[in-house]
Design a protein around this motif. Sequence first.
Motif, PDB file in Angstrom:
ATOM      1  N   SER A 539      38.667  52.112  19.501  1.00 25.80           N
ATOM      2  CA  SER A 539      37.785  52.024  19.775  1.00 25.80           C
ATOM      3  C   SER A 539      36.542  53.563  19.947  1.00 25.80           C
ATOM      4  O   SER A 539      35.590  53.819  19.700  1.00 25.80           O
ATOM      5  CB  SER A 539      37.869  51.142  20.782  1.00 25.80           C
ATOM      6  OG  SER A 539      37.344  49.953  20.991  1.00 25.80           O
ATOM      7  N   ALA A 540      37.712  54.346  20.809  1.00 28.25           N
ATOM      8  CA  ALA A 540      37.199  55.583  20.846  1.00 28.25           C
ATOM      9  C   ALA A 540      36.729  56.561  19.553  1.00 28.25           C
ATOM     10  O   ALA A 540      36.033  57.643  19.157  1.00 28.25           O
ATOM     11  CB  ALA A 540      38.232  56.837  21.589  1.00 28.25           C
ATOM     12  N   LEU A 541      38.412  56.587  19.048  1.00 25.45           N
ATOM     13  CA  LEU A 541      38.337  57.024  17.267  1.00 25.45           C
ATOM     14  C   LEU A 541      37.052  56.323  16.421  1.00 25.45           C
ATOM     15  O   LEU A 541      36.310  57.469  16.024  1.00 25.45           O
ATOM     16  CB  LEU A 541      39.112  56.281  16.102  1.00 25.45           C
ATOM     17  CG  LEU A 541      40.364  57.298  16.664  1.00 25.45           C
ATOM     18  CD1 LEU A 541      41.612  56.700  16.195  1.00 25.45           C
ATOM     19  CD2 LEU A 541      40.109  58.718  16.445  1.00 25.45           C
ATOM     20  N   VAL A 542      36.518  54.779  16.500  1.00 26.02           N
ATOM     21  CA  VAL A 542      35.264  54.620  15.600  1.00 26.02           C
ATOM     22  C   VAL A 542      34.463  54.144  15.858  1.00 26.02           C
ATOM     23  O   VAL A 542      33.024  55.055  15.493  1.00 26.02           O
ATOM     24  CB  VAL A 542      36.087  52.869  15.692  1.00 26.02           C
ATOM     25  CG1 VAL A 542      34.501  52.585  15.057  1.00 26.02           C
ATOM     26  CG2 VAL A 542      36.948  52.610  14.631  1.00 26.02           C
ATOM     27  N   SER A 543      34.445  55.552  17.534  1.00 29.38           N
ATOM     28  CA  SER A 543      32.602  55.879  18.370  1.00 29.38           C
ATOM     29  C   SER A 543      32.241  57.239  17.604  1.00 29.38           C
ATOM     30  O   SER A 543      31.469  56.762  18.486  1.00 29.38           O
ATOM     31  CB  SER A 543      32.909  55.811  19.798  1.00 29.38           C
ATOM     32  OG  SER A 543      33.987  57.050  20.309  1.00 29.38           O
ATOM     33  N   CYS A 544      33.245  57.984  17.144  1.00 28.10           N
ATOM     34  CA  CYS A 544      32.573  59.117  16.201  1.00 28.10           C
ATOM     35  C   CYS A 544      31.834  58.615  15.166  1.00 28.10           C
ATOM     36  O   CYS A 544      32.617  58.675  13.754  1.00 28.10           O
ATOM     37  CB  CYS A 544      34.098  59.947  16.004  1.00 28.10           C
ATOM     38  SG  CYS A 544      33.536  61.607  15.239  1.00 28.10           S
ATOM     39  N   THR A 545      30.805  58.205  15.533  1.00 29.35           N
ATOM     40  CA  THR A 545      29.897  57.372  14.890  1.00 29.35           C
ATOM     41  C   THR A 545      30.419  58.052  13.094  1.00 29.35           C
ATOM     42  O   THR A 545      29.831  57.317  11.484  1.00 29.35           O
ATOM     43  CB  THR A 545      29.003  56.346  14.840  1.00 29.35           C
ATOM     44  OG1 THR A 545      28.110  57.462  15.811  1.00 29.35           O
ATOM     45  CG2 THR A 545      29.273  54.990  15.383  1.00 29.35           C
ATOM     46  N   GLU A 546      29.238  59.393  13.098  1.00 32.58           N
ATOM     47  CA  GLU A 546      29.157  60.124  12.075  1.00 32.58           C
ATOM     48  C   GLU A 546      30.388  60.287  10.872  1.00 32.58           C
ATOM     49  O   GLU A 546      30.528  60.641   9.806  1.00 32.58           O
ATOM     50  CB  GLU A 546      29.178  61.643  12.511  1.00 32.58           C
ATOM     51  CG  GLU A 546      29.772  62.408  13.323  1.00 32.58           C
ATOM     52  CD  GLU A 546      29.690  62.076  13.976  1.00 32.58           C
ATOM     53  OE1 GLU A 546      30.696  63.166  14.830  1.00 32.58           O
ATOM     54  OE2 GLU A 546      29.518  61.777  14.891  1.00 32.58           O
ATOM     55  N   LEU A 547      31.904  60.539  11.613  1.00 32.11           N
ATOM     56  CA  LEU A 547      33.010  60.410  10.436  1.00 32.11           C
ATOM     57  C   LEU A 547      33.676  58.861  10.066  1.00 32.11           C
ATOM     58  O   LEU A 547      34.265  58.801   8.974  1.00 32.11           O
ATOM     59  CB  LEU A 547      34.205  61.337  11.642  1.00 32.11           C
ATOM     60  CG  LEU A 547      33.559  62.428  11.391  1.00 32.11           C
ATOM     61  CD1 LEU A 547      34.795  63.484  12.306  1.00 32.11           C
ATOM     62  CD2 LEU A 547      33.541  63.134  10.107  1.00 32.11           C
ATOM     63  N   VAL A 548      34.094  58.212  11.701  1.00 29.14           N
ATOM     64  CA  VAL A 548      35.142  57.579  11.201  1.00 29.14           C
ATOM     65  C   VAL A 548      34.199  56.099  10.927  1.00 29.14           C
ATOM     66  O   VAL A 548      33.577  55.490  11.345  1.00 29.14           O
ATOM     67  CB  VAL A 548      36.105  57.346  12.501  1.00 29.14           C
ATOM     68  CG1 VAL A 548      36.927  56.023  12.377  1.00 29.14           C
ATOM     69  CG2 VAL A 548      36.695  58.891  13.265  1.00 29.14           C
ATOM     70  N   ALA A 549      35.207  55.500   9.518  1.00 25.42           N
ATOM     71  CA  ALA A 549      35.074  53.427   9.051  1.00 25.42           C
ATOM     72  C   ALA A 549      35.274  53.183  10.145  1.00 25.42           C
ATOM     73  O   ALA A 549      34.952  51.767  10.415  1.00 25.42           O
ATOM     74  CB  ALA A 549      34.467  54.016   7.841  1.00 25.42           C
ATOM     75  N   GLU A 550      37.024  53.663  10.255  1.00 22.82           N
ATOM     76  CA  GLU A 550      38.521  52.453  10.784  1.00 22.82           C
ATOM     77  C   GLU A 550      39.362  53.400  11.033  1.00 22.82           C
ATOM     78  O   GLU A 550      39.589  54.596  10.834  1.00 22.82           O
ATOM     79  CB  GLU A 550      38.244  51.383   9.268  1.00 22.82           C
ATOM     80  CG  GLU A 550      38.923  50.248  10.301  1.00 22.82           C
ATOM     81  CD  GLU A 550      38.985  48.684   8.741  1.00 22.82           C
ATOM     82  OE1 GLU A 550      39.484  47.957   8.728  1.00 22.82           O
ATOM     83  OE2 GLU A 550      38.739  49.527   7.286  1.00 22.82           O
ATOM     84  N   ALA A 551      39.390  53.000  12.290  1.00 18.61           N
ATOM     85  CA  ALA A 551      41.048  53.434  12.701  1.00 18.61           C
ATOM     86  C   ALA A 551      41.953  51.962  13.155  1.00 18.61           C
ATOM     87  O   ALA A 551      41.414  50.897  13.339  1.00 18.61           O
ATOM     88  CB  ALA A 551      40.500  54.111  13.841  1.00 18.61           C
ATOM     89  N   ALA A 552      43.428  52.570  12.957  1.00 16.22           N
ATOM     90  CA  ALA A 552      44.412  52.056  13.420  1.00 16.22           C
ATOM     91  C   ALA A 552      45.148  52.524  13.914  1.00 16.22           C
ATOM     92  O   ALA A 552      45.814  53.528  13.864  1.00 16.22           O
ATOM     93  CB  ALA A 552      44.601  51.152  12.739  1.00 16.22           C
ATOM     94  N   VAL A 553      45.795  52.445  15.463  1.00 23.05           N
ATOM     95  CA  VAL A 553      46.792  53.020  16.257  1.00 23.05           C
ATOM     96  C   VAL A 553      48.122  52.544  16.508  1.00 23.05           C
ATOM     97  O   VAL A 553      47.653  51.078  16.804  1.00 23.05           O
ATOM     98  CB  VAL A 553      46.062  53.410  17.573  1.00 23.05           C
ATOM     99  CG1 VAL A 553      46.724  53.869  18.509  1.00 23.05           C
ATOM    100  CG2 VAL A 553      44.938  54.424  17.338  1.00 23.05           C
ATOM    101  N   VAL A 554      49.233  52.731  16.319  1.00 21.92           N
ATOM    102  CA  VAL A 554      50.648  52.168  16.778  1.00 21.92           C
ATOM    103  C   VAL A 554      51.695  53.443  17.648  1.00 21.92           C
ATOM    104  O   VAL A 554      50.699  54.104  17.876  1.00 21.92           O
ATOM    105  CB  VAL A 554      51.293  52.167  15.404  1.00 21.92           C
ATOM    106  CG1 VAL A 554      50.185  50.517  15.114  1.00 21.92           C
ATOM    107  CG2 VAL A 554      51.838  52.948  14.375  1.00 21.92           C
ATOM    108  N   GLY A 555      52.241  52.843  17.686  1.00 22.05           N
ATOM    109  CA  GLY A 555      52.861  54.289  18.766  1.00 22.05           C
ATOM    110  C   GLY A 555      54.516  54.142  17.569  1.00 22.05           C
ATOM    111  O   GLY A 555      54.833  53.366  17.112  1.00 22.05           O
TER     112      GLY A 555
END
Length: 653
Positions: A539-555
């Motif tokens: 959610s934090a990555l996608v909130s960078c609305t000018e840059l990010v369209a989609e993100a997935a996070v894993v460990g």
Amino acid sequence: MSQSKQYLPSAEWSANAHVKGMDGYRALVAEAEADYEGFWASRARELISWQTPFTKVLNDSEAPFFKWFEDGRLNVSYNCLDRNVERGLGDKTALIFEADNGDVTRVSYSELLAKVSRLANALKARGVKKGDRVVIYMPMSVEGVAAMQACARIGATHSVVFGGFSAQSLRDRVQDAGAVMVITADEQLRGGKQLPLKSIVDEALADNSCPTLKDVIVYQRTGGSIAWVAGRDLWLHELLEGQSSDCAPEWVESEHPLFLLYTSGSTGKPKGVQHSTGGYLLHAALTTKWTFDLKPDDVFWCTADIGWVTGHTYITYGPLALGGTEIVFEGVPTYPDAGRFWQMIAKHKVTIFYTAPTAIRSLIKAAETNEAVHPKNYDLSSLRLLGSVGEPINPAAWEWYHQHVGGGRCPIVDTFWQTETGGHMITPLPGATPLVPGSCTLPFPGITTAIVDELGNDVPNGQGGILVVKKPWPSMIRTIWGDPERFKKSYYPSELKGYYLAGDGAIRDAETGYFTITGRIDDVLNVSGHRMGTMEIESALVSCTELVAEAAVVGRPDDTTGEAICAFVVLKRPRPSGDEAKAIAKQLRDHVAKEIGPIAKPKDIRFGDNLPKTRSGKIMRRLLRAVAKGEAVTQDTSTLENPAILDQLGQAY
């Protein structure tokens, strides 16, 4: 899983321990099995001073909303402070505070009682009353511990927020708790730097986003320049002027909420874990006594921050409930150099040392690259017991810790527990349990852990499965603040036969029955012992609305932090490469740090034209985990809409 190498407690250790040998451990387990309620009731009478003694032990009529000792009344602050003064420990050192710059302050039980009472009176003067919620956003300090104890003294429910969390994270917690007050500091000192706290509070409370909040109390730690909101902000030292050092404790019901502590959930919104008063205090005291074998002359150092549950149970409450001496450390293990922990153990003659595998691994690296900060250069002979907390400790780090810090003579208690459990669940007892590097060994007496399949059926030893607790225990989570349905769904799913779901996978050794934790079964990452939801970071990555369209996070596994955050990102522009990719990755890391906190910054960021998805649009995170680890993808990819994307994402920027 080989568990052939065992370290046995010495005869001297067993003879002098609170729990003596495996016969002593087995007797306690048998006592709990024979009379479960009686086992806990006898410890509650032994370890806690009750203003109104309880007559009911366990009420399970509204399971899973269990109640313990519900008709008893007590006060946690009284049990930690007044009681110790009354029994002649007033002059004993309660807290040893070491500042970032090495300055040391010692506070006796009498002094801490007076400090807590003055602060409690000051809170009451501002209208804080029993049941109100107070958020504490403080540096590691005597004042931070005193603020927690002062809330407990007047029956206010505290919610401590780790000082590394962002304004947005703080705002979420103030709003969810409906807090009436925030107690903070102008700045905090860590690693020789002055870091803002008050300005983050100001940002969190901007635009009247927290309508329940009335006061912000500011402890002057550094004297740094800060903004001031008239009518809302008050200096702590001015508030304390003229306050009496006598404050009668507010006697509360055993089930009264002592604190809320927010932990990450896999659905994004943090969960307010609610803990009771009586049951929590009992387990804090009992685990401190048995797991750490705390004795009157021990100097106990738990290196956790009070913003985490470890700092609650094993700094603010457990050791003080037993009349112990606890170290509170403001700084970091690598400042002014990576010998700081060892230097402090030598200086304060620490006997019990409790830290995280992440810290141990980073100090191993430091010692290997700089001989001067190797533990062998410091007098660590005062140590008699070592502990590990926050995540499983890998056997190599265990062996180094045992040999180089403990000199081969100190047992290591590798403790498994959670924010939700309140205290240790699976742990060696140092005078009893043969130790196996990498295993948290056996359940604490009275705790009924088991490994089951997806339907709650027991699996045989040697076969992995889901870790559960079959019976309620006194210090367990009572609910998620304001969301009982989420509590039931998260911890008592209907398919698990009424068992508590720990959320971890585990395996029991076929021969010893020892437990080894294998990792989270859901989408919560454990980075340096800090749990964070993948959804939260996405959610934090996608909130960078000018840059990010989609993100997935894993460990993915990491030698230093245990688990590292790996983010796969689709931008709103062509996929970058080279220096451009590095620059954007840095920009996104900084953005995540601002939204959540520095601990949440992804270690790896990989850019793709899209993400691996099924034809129904679901992101295949299990495939991304393999990619993040650098493994060949051997799973079936026939359901993928775009299998070729895996090759693209396999290339680090």
